[in-house]
Scaffold this active site. Structure first.
Site, short mmCIF file in Angstrom:
data_model
loop_
_atom_site.label_atom_id
_atom_site.label_comp_id
_atom_site.label_asym_id
_atom_site.label_seq_id
_atom_site.Cartn_x
_atom_site.Cartn_y
_atom_site.Cartn_z
CB ALA A 36 -0.27 -79.31 58.40
N GLY A 39 2.66 -71.49 59.83
CA GLY A 39 2.09 -70.86 61.02
C GLY A 39 1.69 -71.83 62.12
CB SER A 165 -10.42 -65.10 64.76
OG SER A 165 -9.95 -63.83 65.11
CE1 TYR A 179 -9.67 -65.27 58.98
CE2 TYR A 179 -9.93 -63.52 60.59
CZ TYR A 179 -9.44 -64.76 60.25
OH TYR A 179 -8.74 -65.51 61.17
N1 LIG Z 1 -2.51 -65.56 63.06
C1 LIG Z 1 -3.48 -65.05 63.77
O1 LIG Z 1 -3.35 -63.95 64.38
C2 LIG Z 1 -4.79 -65.80 63.92
C3 LIG Z 1 -5.70 -65.34 64.88
C4 LIG Z 1 -6.91 -66.01 65.01
C5 LIG Z 1 -7.19 -67.13 64.22
N2 LIG Z 1 -6.28 -67.54 63.29
C6 LIG Z 1 -6.62 -68.72 62.49
O2 LIG Z 1 -5.57 -69.63 62.58
C7 LIG Z 1 -5.59 -70.50 61.46
C8 LIG Z 1 -4.17 -70.70 60.95
O3 LIG Z 1 -3.69 -69.45 60.45
P1 LIG Z 1 -2.17 -68.95 60.59
O4 LIG Z 1 -2.21 -67.68 61.30
O5 LIG Z 1 -1.31 -70.07 61.07
O6 LIG Z 1 -1.87 -68.58 59.06
P2 LIG Z 1 -0.86 -69.15 57.96
O7 LIG Z 1 0.53 -69.25 58.51
O8 LIG Z 1 -1.10 -68.32 56.75
O9 LIG Z 1 -1.40 -70.64 57.72
C9 LIG Z 1 -2.59 -70.88 57.02
C10 LIG Z 1 -2.63 -72.34 56.64
O10 LIG Z 1 -3.84 -72.57 55.90
C11 LIG Z 1 -3.48 -73.21 54.66
N3 LIG Z 1 -4.34 -72.80 53.56
C12 LIG Z 1 -4.58 -71.55 53.11
N4 LIG Z 1 -5.34 -71.59 52.01
C13 LIG Z 1 -5.58 -72.90 51.76
C14 LIG Z 1 -6.31 -73.59 50.75
N5 LIG Z 1 -6.96 -72.93 49.78
N6 LIG Z 1 -6.36 -74.93 50.80
C15 LIG Z 1 -5.71 -75.61 51.77
N7 LIG Z 1 -5.02 -75.02 52.75
C16 LIG Z 1 -4.96 -73.68 52.74
C17 LIG Z 1 -2.06 -72.71 54.37
O11 LIG Z 1 -1.38 -73.64 53.54
P3 LIG Z 1 -1.08 -73.45 51.98
O12 LIG Z 1 -0.85 -72.01 51.71
O13 LIG Z 1 0.12 -74.34 51.77
O14 LIG Z 1 -2.28 -73.98 51.30
C18 LIG Z 1 -1.46 -72.73 55.76
O15 LIG Z 1 -1.00 -74.01 56.09
C19 LIG Z 1 -6.55 -69.85 60.45
O16 LIG Z 1 -7.77 -70.55 60.46
C20 LIG Z 1 -6.76 -68.45 60.99
O17 LIG Z 1 -8.04 -67.94 60.65
C21 LIG Z 1 -5.07 -66.91 63.12
#
Ligand SMILES: NC(=O)c1ccc[n+]([C@@H]2O[C@H](COP(=O)([O-])OP(=O)(O)OC[C@H]3O[C@@H](n4cnc5c(N)ncnc54)[C@H](OP(=O)(O)O)[C@@H]3O)[C@@H](O)[C@H]2O)c1
Length: 259
Positions: A36, A39, A165, A179
């Site tokens: 949370a 992103g 994804s 990934y």
């Molecule tokens: N962006 C895209 O194009 C895309 C496309 C398809 C799917 N997704 C999926 O969407 C979801 C959200 O990703 P996003 O794009 O919003 O990326 P993001 O902005 O990097 O957000 C990722 C979130 O996951 C948390 N996180 C990462 N490592 C963690 C850990 N070890 N423990 C607890 N929390 C952790 C981060 O918080 P902290 O760093 O504060 O821990 C952050 O809140 C992911 O599951 C990703 O695979 C994204």
């Protein structure tokens, strides 16, 4: 409309959401959002705060989570944060023991925390930890939280909503083995749970999300320049799915791919 906008409009049709429907589904309901602090998850939390859902927010960045909880409080709704590294098995075990007592009734569990790594296998020879870390976060933490919170979800007739994804529906791309393997493992767990949990009145929903401009995606320079959804649009996609009877979301151009 120029060619770029036209392409964006076709591949990423605008997503909106009906505020009244949001209120009906989420106001006063307990919702857990992992990832949370940034992103998609951050925008999701803000949308939920806007309709006075009651929140448990998780990620590592305590300051970002605290700020969201302060916003929630200022808007008159209840929100708690849990600053946790979801890859840390001891911390996660403790959370899984404790959280069901604090949350006996849970309406929505958004399993959204995730980490992507782009590295070829030949560049990973001495990096087994990349595979462990993506598996621990993208797969194991989702399973652990879902299992621990199942009784609470059952009590509320709740839902698990997983941010997968769309790339997991494509043929494999070089560089994404860690990934994709971890996201695909979570896909399989969720599709199995979709069937098993049906009789328990808990719905499991999967969003096969296309590209979204977030810190994660924009870390890859090529993706930063490409058309994509905004994080707020992606949050709306998750919310729309969570309000619907559908089991999955995927973009229209991904129908027929993969599963
Ligand atoms: N962006 C895209 O194009 C895309 C496309 C398809 C799917 N997704 C999926 O969407 C979801 C959200 O990703 P996003 O794009 O919003 O990326 P993001 O902005 O990097 O957000 C990722 C979130 O996951 C948390 N996180 C990462 N490592 C963690 C850990 N070890 N423990 C607890 N929390 C952790 C981060 O918080 P902290 O760093 O504060 O821990 C952050 O809140 C992911 O599951 C990703 O695979 C994204």
């Amino acid at each position: 409309m120029n060619l770029n906008n036209c392409w964006r409009y076709l591949v990423y049709p605008p997503v909106d959401i009906d505020d009244d429907a949001l209120l009906t589904h989420f106001a006063g309901k307990w919702v857990v959002v992992t990832g949370a602090s940034s992103g998609i998850g951050e925008k999701l939390a803000l949308r939920l705060i806007g309709v006075k859902a009651k929140l448990y927010l998780m990620a590592r960045n305590e300051q970002k989570l605290k700020t969201l909880c302060d916003i929630a409080k200022a808007r008159g709704t209840e929100a708690h944060y849990i600053a946790i590294d979801l890859r840390d098995r001891a911390q996660l075990d403790e959370l899984c023991r404790d959280l069901p007592h604090r949350l006996p009734c849970l309406s929505y569990l958004f399993c959204n925390a995730g980490k992507s790594i782009h590295r070829t296998i030949s560049d990973s020879i001495d990096r087994l930890h990349d595979f462990d870390r993506t598996m621990d976060l993208n797969y194991r933490s989702l399973v652990a939280l879902s299992l621990a919170l199942m009784p609470s979800l059952r009590n509320a007739g709740g839902r698990i909503v997983y941010t997968s994804s769309v790339s997991t529906l494509h043929p494999s791309f070089p560089g994404w083995s860690a990934y994709h393997a971890s996201k695909c493992a979570a896909n399989v767990w969720c599709t199995t749970a979709q069937r098993e949990y049906k009789t328990l009145k808990v719905k499991v929903q999967i969003a096969y999300m296309p590209l979204v401009h977030t810190p994660m995606a924009d870390a890859t320079p090529r993706y930063k320049r490409m058309p994509a959804y905004s994080a707020d649009e992606a949050a709306c996609i998750l919310l729309r799915l969570a309000m619907s009877k559908k089991l999955i979301y995927r973009p229209w151009w991904a129908w027929g791919m993969g599963i």
